[in-house]
Design a protein around this motif. Structure first.
Motif, PDB file in Angstrom:
ATOM      1  N   HIS A   1       0.835  -1.245   0.009  1.00  0.00           N
ATOM      2  CA  HIS A   1       0.066  -0.068   0.003  1.00  0.00           C
ATOM      3  C   HIS A   1       0.952   1.191   0.063  1.00  0.00           C
ATOM      4  CE1 HIS A   1      -4.188  -1.437   0.630  1.00  0.00           C
ATOM      5  NE2 HIS A   1      -3.490  -2.520   0.914  1.00  0.00           N
TER       6      HIS A   1
ATOM      7  N   LYS B   1      -3.404   1.209   5.077  1.00  0.00           N
ATOM      8  CA  LYS B   1      -4.796   0.842   5.098  1.00  0.00           C
ATOM      9  C   LYS B   1      -5.336   1.785   6.298  1.00  0.00           C
ATOM     10  CE  LYS B   1      -6.606  -3.138   4.603  1.00  0.00           C
ATOM     11  NZ  LYS B   1      -7.120  -4.286   4.499  1.00  0.00           N
TER      12      LYS B   1
ATOM     13  N   LEU C   1      -6.294   5.071   4.937  1.00  0.00           N
ATOM     14  CA  LEU C   1      -7.472   4.924   4.105  1.00  0.00           C
ATOM     15  C   LEU C   1      -8.942   4.610   4.973  1.00  0.00           C
ATOM     16  CD1 LEU C   1      -6.008   2.912   1.302  1.00  0.00           C
ATOM     17  CD2 LEU C   1      -6.481   5.397   1.260  1.00  0.00           C
ATOM     18  N   ASN C   2      -8.660   3.997   5.963  1.00  0.00           N
ATOM     19  CA  ASN C   2      -9.910   3.602   6.509  1.00  0.00           C
ATOM     20  C   ASN C   2     -10.642   4.510   7.412  1.00  0.00           C
ATOM     21  OD1 ASN C   2      -9.803   0.598   5.891  1.00  0.00           O
ATOM     22  ND2 ASN C   2      -8.867   0.130   7.642  1.00  0.00           N
TER      23      ASN C   2
ATOM     24  N   ALA D   1     -13.591   5.982   5.239  1.00  0.00           N
ATOM     25  CA  ALA D   1     -14.473   4.992   4.652  1.00  0.00           C
ATOM     26  C   ALA D   1     -15.740   5.621   4.613  1.00  0.00           C
ATOM     27  CB  ALA D   1     -14.574   3.885   5.593  1.00  0.00           C
TER      28      ALA D   1
ATOM     29  N   LYS E   1     -18.635   0.893   6.332  1.00  0.00           N
ATOM     30  CA  LYS E   1     -17.992  -0.348   6.821  1.00  0.00           C
ATOM     31  C   LYS E   1     -18.961  -1.478   7.100  1.00  0.00           C
ATOM     32  CE  LYS E   1     -14.596   2.519   9.062  1.00  0.00           C
ATOM     33  NZ  LYS E   1     -13.780   2.976  10.311  1.00  0.00           N
TER      34      LYS E   1
ATOM     35  N   TRP F   1     -15.100   0.755   2.512  1.00  0.00           N
ATOM     36  CA  TRP F   1     -14.746   1.224   1.265  1.00  0.00           C
ATOM     37  C   TRP F   1     -14.579   2.813   0.969  1.00  0.00           C
ATOM     38  CZ3 TRP F   1     -17.547  -2.818   3.199  1.00  0.00           C
ATOM     39  CH2 TRP F   1     -17.693  -4.080   2.410  1.00  0.00           C
ATOM     40  N   ILE F   2     -14.251   3.257   0.272  1.00  0.00           N
ATOM     41  CA  ILE F   2     -13.845   4.307  -0.058  1.00  0.00           C
ATOM     42  C   ILE F   2     -14.111   4.819  -1.488  1.00  0.00           C
ATOM     43  CG2 ILE F   2     -12.059   4.859   1.431  1.00  0.00           C
ATOM     44  CD1 ILE F   2     -10.006   4.833  -0.775  1.00  0.00           C
TER      45      ILE F   2
ATOM     46  N   GLN G   1     -13.307   6.235  -5.219  1.00  0.00           N
ATOM     47  CA  GLN G   1     -12.208   6.661  -6.010  1.00  0.00           C
ATOM     48  C   GLN G   1     -12.716   7.534  -7.085  1.00  0.00           C
ATOM     49  OE1 GLN G   1      -9.765   3.288  -7.423  1.00  0.00           O
ATOM     50  NE2 GLN G   1      -9.636   4.119  -9.636  1.00  0.00           N
TER      51      GLN G   1
ATOM     52  N   SER H   1     -13.018  -1.264  -2.260  1.00  0.00           N
ATOM     53  CA  SER H   1     -12.546  -1.793  -0.883  1.00  0.00           C
ATOM     54  C   SER H   1     -11.007  -0.865  -0.709  1.00  0.00           C
ATOM     55  CB  SER H   1     -12.246  -3.095  -0.949  1.00  0.00           C
ATOM     56  OG  SER H   1     -11.579  -3.653   0.254  1.00  0.00           O
ATOM     57  N   THR H   2     -10.689  -0.620   0.717  1.00  0.00           N
ATOM     58  CA  THR H   2      -9.531  -0.153   1.052  1.00  0.00           C
ATOM     59  C   THR H   2      -8.554  -1.167   0.564  1.00  0.00           C
ATOM     60  OG1 THR H   2      -9.949  -0.913   3.292  1.00  0.00           O
ATOM     61  CG2 THR H   2     -10.531   1.569   2.643  1.00  0.00           C
TER      62      THR H   2
ATOM     63  N   ALA I   1      -7.125  -0.173  -2.770  1.00  0.00           N
ATOM     64  CA  ALA I   1      -6.742   1.360  -2.925  1.00  0.00           C
ATOM     65  C   ALA I   1      -5.593   1.596  -2.611  1.00  0.00           C
ATOM     66  CB  ALA I   1      -7.769   2.049  -2.273  1.00  0.00           C
TER      67      ALA I   1
END
Length: 66
Positions: free
Chosen positions: A8, A12, A15-16, A19, A22, A28-29, A31, A42-43, A46
């Motif tokens: 990564h 992560k 990134l979380n 979100a 969850k 999830w984020i 893009q 999903s992170t 990503a």
């Protein structure tokens, strides 16, 4: 050198924090791209690059060209 192939670029754990939703340990984020529609990913997928920190060493010693 890193032994893992999937590294990564952005951790992560960071990134979380961004979100959009969850479910248990999954997050999830969104893009966003200049050319495509926004996509919820999903992170886990990503900001991932193959061998970002370098490929593992093979253990072989190269021959010096004289």
């Amino acid at each position: 050198m890193s032994k893992k192939k999937r590294n990564h670029i952005i951790p992560k754990v960071l990134l979380n924090r961004f979100a959009s939703r969850k479910e248990g340990k999954k997050a999830w984020i969104w893009q966003v791209s200049k050319t495509d529609d926004p996509l919820e990913i999903s992170t886990r997928n990503a900001a991932v690059s193959s061998y970002f920190y370098g490929k593992p060493e093979t253990g072989k010693i190269g021959r010096a060209h004289v």
